[in-house]
Design a protein around this motif. Structure first.
Motif, PDB file in Angstrom:
ATOM      1  N   UNK A 158       0.838  -1.207   0.000  1.00 36.49           N
ATOM      2  CA  UNK A 158       0.000   0.000   0.000  1.00 36.49           C
ATOM      3  C   UNK A 158       0.877   1.263   0.000  1.00 36.49           C
ATOM      4  N   UNK A 159       2.005   1.230   0.697  1.00 35.12           N
ATOM      5  CA  UNK A 159       2.911   2.389   0.721  1.00 35.12           C
ATOM      6  C   UNK A 159       3.469   2.710  -0.660  1.00 35.12           C
ATOM      7  N   UNK A 160       3.760   1.685  -1.454  1.00 29.34           N
ATOM      8  CA  UNK A 160       4.257   1.919  -2.811  1.00 29.34           C
ATOM      9  C   UNK A 160       3.135   2.427  -3.723  1.00 29.34           C
ATOM     10  N   UNK A 161       1.930   1.941  -3.484  1.00 30.94           N
ATOM     11  CA  UNK A 161       0.769   2.337  -4.295  1.00 30.94           C
ATOM     12  C   UNK A 161       0.345   3.778  -3.999  1.00 30.94           C
ATOM     13  N   UNK A 162       0.486   4.196  -2.732  1.00 30.08           N
ATOM     14  CA  UNK A 162      -0.067   5.484  -2.295  1.00 30.08           C
ATOM     15  C   UNK A 162       0.860   6.665  -2.557  1.00 30.08           C
ATOM     16  N   UNK A 163       1.983   6.452  -3.230  1.00 31.26           N
ATOM     17  CA  UNK A 163       2.942   7.551  -3.413  1.00 31.26           C
ATOM     18  C   UNK A 163       2.383   8.668  -4.286  1.00 31.26           C
ATOM     19  N   UNK A 164       2.840   9.869  -3.968  1.00 31.38           N
ATOM     20  CA  UNK A 164       2.364  11.091  -4.609  1.00 31.38           C
ATOM     21  C   UNK A 164       2.445  11.072  -6.131  1.00 31.38           C
ATOM     22  N   UNK A 165       3.509  10.482  -6.672  1.00 30.29           N
ATOM     23  CA  UNK A 165       3.729  10.570  -8.123  1.00 30.29           C
ATOM     24  C   UNK A 165       2.869   9.579  -8.903  1.00 30.29           C
ATOM     25  N   UNK A 166       2.219   8.640  -8.218  1.00 29.72           N
ATOM     26  CA  UNK A 166       1.464   7.596  -8.920  1.00 29.72           C
ATOM     27  C   UNK A 166       0.150   8.131  -9.479  1.00 29.72           C
ATOM     28  N   UNK A 167      -0.150   7.702 -10.707  1.00 25.33           N
ATOM     29  CA  UNK A 167      -1.297   8.263 -11.409  1.00 25.33           C
ATOM     30  C   UNK A 167      -2.075   7.162 -12.119  1.00 25.33           C
ATOM     31  N   UNK A 168      -3.405   7.264 -12.087  1.00 19.26           N
ATOM     32  CA  UNK A 168      -4.229   6.529 -13.041  1.00 19.26           C
ATOM     33  C   UNK A 168      -4.290   7.417 -14.281  1.00 19.26           C
ATOM     34  N   UNK A 169      -3.545   7.034 -15.314  1.00 16.87           N
ATOM     35  CA  UNK A 169      -3.318   7.944 -16.440  1.00 16.87           C
ATOM     36  C   UNK A 169      -4.198   7.603 -17.629  1.00 16.87           C
ATOM     37  N   UNK A 170      -4.758   8.649 -18.255  1.00 21.28           N
ATOM     38  CA  UNK A 170      -5.541   8.455 -19.486  1.00 21.28           C
ATOM     39  C   UNK A 170      -4.879   9.140 -20.679  1.00 21.28           C
ATOM     40  N   UNK A 171      -3.786   9.893 -20.413  1.00 21.28           N
ATOM     41  CA  UNK A 171      -3.095  10.563 -21.511  1.00 21.28           C
ATOM     42  C   UNK A 171      -1.598  10.413 -21.354  1.00 21.28           C
ATOM     43  N   UNK A 172      -0.907  10.417 -22.483  1.00 23.90           N
ATOM     44  CA  UNK A 172       0.550  10.350 -22.524  1.00 23.90           C
ATOM     45  C   UNK A 172       1.016  11.316 -23.600  1.00 23.90           C
ATOM     46  N   UNK A 173       1.956  12.170 -23.267  1.00 21.26           N
ATOM     47  CA  UNK A 173       2.511  13.149 -24.223  1.00 21.26           C
ATOM     48  C   UNK A 173       1.407  13.961 -24.898  1.00 21.26           C
ATOM     49  N   UNK A 174       0.398  14.323 -24.131  1.00 20.10           N
ATOM     50  CA  UNK A 174      -0.630  15.233 -24.626  1.00 20.10           C
ATOM     51  C   UNK A 174      -1.732  14.606 -25.451  1.00 20.10           C
ATOM     52  N   UNK A 175      -1.698  13.271 -25.616  1.00 16.54           N
ATOM     53  CA  UNK A 175      -2.751  12.601 -26.386  1.00 16.54           C
ATOM     54  C   UNK A 175      -3.373  11.486 -25.556  1.00 16.54           C
ATOM     55  N   UNK A 176      -4.622  11.118 -25.884  1.00 18.87           N
ATOM     56  CA  UNK A 176      -5.236   9.992 -25.170  1.00 18.87           C
ATOM     57  C   UNK A 176      -4.342   8.765 -25.254  1.00 18.87           C
ATOM     58  N   UNK A 177      -4.234   8.063 -24.152  1.00 23.31           N
ATOM     59  CA  UNK A 177      -3.392   6.872 -24.088  1.00 23.31           C
ATOM     60  C   UNK A 177      -3.871   5.852 -25.123  1.00 23.31           C
TER      61      UNK A 177
END
Ligand SMILES: Nc1nc2c(c(=O)[nH]1)N[C@H]1C(S)=C(S)[C@@H](COP(=O)(O)O)O[C@H]1N2
Ligand SMILES: [Mo]
Length: 223
Positions: free
Chosen positions: A148-167
């Motif tokens: 849970x500590x590795x999952x809860x880190x600030x930088x972690x994201x559920x991401x829908x875009x990469x480099x400005x475009x939809x994933x």
């Protein structure tokens, strides 16, 4: 086998590829026997920098439509979360820029992601005190596990875009998890379910000889 009952492995998994990677783990292939310090060394030991964005998965790229996509956060939480894609997109969005380190030795710098921080979703779900681990399940049946500590880190994201475009679908669209401080197999594509647990539950690669945590600077490739 660490497999989710609701999300079976779909289609034709590339058995040969899985066997090859499992064999590397058994033999300790790719190990340099060195460690590095993330504060001073940007490139972890045994890695090489690439400019392209390789695609790695089990050979199954599920076609998840925006209408069918769901994200569930359940298990040891006070308030289980179940989101449609519209609901997910209505949450506050943030940007993260980070480096990717794949256990097969490629690293890619400066990936710009956009999505919802893991922290924000955990605040909605409110983990119970006894929760210590998470098990993640994807639409292709892939699973992986995190403390849970590795999952809860600030930088972690559920991401829908990469480099400005939809994933793109091949990189896990509509939504993937990004956990940049660990090898990239800990960043599930097409993620749909997060289960908070008291006990750890090793995932697809973890039961096939990969390291349980996967810190690139410690060269935790295999367990
Ligand atoms: N759902 C799912 N997620 C996955 C995988 C997979 O097979 N299925 N492979 C993992 C591995 S081993 C790697 S290296 C990265 C690759 O992500 P990419 O194809 O976007 O480079 O995804 C990870 N997440
Ligand atoms: Mo990987």
């Amino acid at each position: 086998m660490a497999q989710d009952e609701d999300v079976p492995l779909t289609g034709k998994v590339k058995d040969k590829l899985v066997e090859a990677k499992q064999g590397w783990a058994r033999e300790g292939r790719l190990l340099t026997g060195t460690t590095a310090d993330p504060r001073t060394d940007r490139l972890p030991p045994g890695q090489r920098l690439v400019q392209d964005f390789p695609v790695l998965d089990l050979g199954v790229q599920p076609d998840v439509t925006p209408a069918n996509w769901r994200l569930r956060i359940e298990g040891l939480v006070m308030a289980p979360v179940r989101l449609t894609l519209d609901e997910f997109r209505a949450l506050p969005q943030e940007e993260r820029v980070n480096d990717i380190h794949c256990v097969t030795q490629w690293s890619r710098y400066d990936n710009a992601w956009r999505g919802v921080p893991v922290r924000a979703l955990l605040e909605m779900a409110r983990p119970k005190e006894e929760a210590r681990f998470v098990a993640l399940t994807s639409y292709d049946g892939y699973t992986t596990n995190l403390a849970l500590d590795d999952f809860a880190r600030d930088e972690n994201l559920f991401a829908h875009s990469w480099a400005g475009s939809p994933l793109e679908r091949q990189h896990g669209g509509p939504v993937r998890l990004v956990v940049p401080h660990l090898y990239f197999w800990k960043s599930p594509k097409w993620v749909t379910r997060v289960e908070l647990l008291r006990e750890d539950r090793p995932g697809f690669w973890e039961v096939r000889g990969y390291h349980n945590r996967g810190d690139p600077w410690m060269e935790e490739r295999y367990g």
